[in-house]
Design an enzyme around this catalytic site. Structure first.
Site, PDB file in Angstrom:
ATOM      1  N   GLU A 120      -2.163  -9.350  -0.336  1.00  0.00           N
ATOM      2  CA  GLU A 120      -3.494  -9.441  -0.112  1.00  0.00           C
ATOM      3  C   GLU A 120      -4.601  -9.474  -1.345  1.00  0.00           C
ATOM      4  O   GLU A 120      -5.489 -10.116  -1.534  1.00  0.00           O
ATOM      5  CB  GLU A 120      -3.808  -8.145   0.917  1.00  0.00           C
ATOM      6  N   GLU A 166       3.467  -5.856   7.402  1.00  0.00           N
ATOM      7  CA  GLU A 166       2.962  -4.727   8.140  1.00  0.00           C
ATOM      8  C   GLU A 166       3.288  -4.565   9.550  1.00  0.00           C
ATOM      9  O   GLU A 166       3.441  -3.382  10.044  1.00  0.00           O
ATOM     10  CB  GLU A 166       1.377  -5.017   8.139  1.00  0.00           C
ATOM     11  N   GLY A 205      -0.514  -5.017   0.844  1.00  0.00           N
ATOM     12  CA  GLY A 205      -1.608  -5.133   0.244  1.00  0.00           C
ATOM     13  C   GLY A 205      -1.477  -5.688  -1.176  1.00  0.00           C
ATOM     14  O   GLY A 205      -2.447  -6.089  -1.940  1.00  0.00           O
ATOM     15  N   ALA A 212       0.985  -0.977   0.027  1.00  0.00           N
ATOM     16  CA  ALA A 212      -0.138  -0.181  -0.011  1.00  0.00           C
ATOM     17  C   ALA A 212       0.953   1.120   0.029  1.00  0.00           C
ATOM     18  O   ALA A 212       2.024   1.428   0.391  1.00  0.00           O
ATOM     19  CB  ALA A 212      -0.994   0.021   1.013  1.00  0.00           C
TER      20      ALA A 212
END
Length: 260
Positions: free
Chosen positions: A115, A135, A112, A66
């Site tokens: 994910e 993360e 992300g 992200a």
């Protein structure tokens, strides 16, 4: 439609969506998430599109994570909304998409990015791909479904280790973990994905949509997946694809599914 952060190409009923932010290693920001949602929403209702391939631009990254600069100063309330909106617009949307979605992982798939790949119905990786959920090294946890989908794919123990260590695994280890279905040379990645897509699209896309719903039901809290399977199985008997499929089998010919 014109996009700033992604590109799209339709060929042979396959929509290839490419995240195209090479200077940011294709990191996901809010605008990119919205553009992917818009492109998928359009594809959902486009009869020309039978299958979607998600990939990244260049040879370095699928999605390197992200865009941290967007949320570094968020409050807890804003952080919760960020995760909820992202899951609704993209990650859950991909997971429950009625047409097959293949992630072609062409490099780093971190945070992300992993994910997003895990939300796809299955994954193909290039040999140079590296995957991880780093993360906790930033003082946060995966917020786009990572804590839920990673254990489903690799098992609880391996998921705990990957998330707690914030480390990366390479493509072969991902294959060993069942995180990806196939590993191929990078130059063969999209061709392999399209070849596999061609095999899928020879079958009833109506039945495939039903199978996606039934398989996903097994992972939904409070839902009996077996009951959903029975319901979808029964519904199949009323489709034109079922009539065509059984007729073709009985008459020893190739089925030409109408998609209804």
């Amino acid at each position: 439609m014109s996009y700033q952060n992604i590109s799209e190409h339709i060929e042979n009923n396959i929509l290839t969506l490419k995240i195209d932010r090479p200077k940011k290693l294709n990191a996901l920001n809010r605008e990119t998430i919205q553009e992917l949602h818009d492109a998928l929403k359009s594809a959902k209702h486009d009869d020309e599109v039978m299958l979607v391939i998600l990939t990244g631009s260049g040879e370095k990254a699928f999605v390197a994570g992200a865009d941290i600069s967007e949320f570094a100063d968020y409050s807890p309330k804003e952080g919760k909304r960020l995760a909820a909106d992202g899951q609704e617009k993209l990650f859950d949307y991909v997971a429950n998409f009625p047409k097959p979605v293949i992630a072609a992982i062409n490099g780093f798939a971190l945070g992300g990015g992993l994910e997003l790949a895990m939300a796809a119905h299955f994954r193909i990786a290039s040999e140079n791909a590296k995957m991880g959920l780093p993360e906790v090294s930033l003082g946060v946890i995966p917020g786009y479904g990572g804590t839920q989908r990673l254990p489903q794919l690799v098992g609880k123990g391996r998921a705990m280790e990957m998330i707690m260590s914030a480390g990366m695994i390479d493509a072969q280890q991902a294959l060993q973990y069942n995180l990806v279905n196939h590993v191929v040379e990078q130059e063969d990645l999209l061709d392999f994905a399209k070849e596999l897509a061609g095999k899928i699209m020879k079958n009833s896309m109506v039945a495939i949509s039903a199978a996606i719903r039934a398989i996903n039901a097994n992972y939904e809290k409070g839902i009996n997946g077996f009951e959903v399977e029975v319901k979808e199985f029964g519904h199949s008997f009323g489709t034109d694809d079922f009539k065509e499929g059984t007729s073709a089998f009985l008459n020893k010919r190739k089925a030409d599914f109408p998609g209804k």
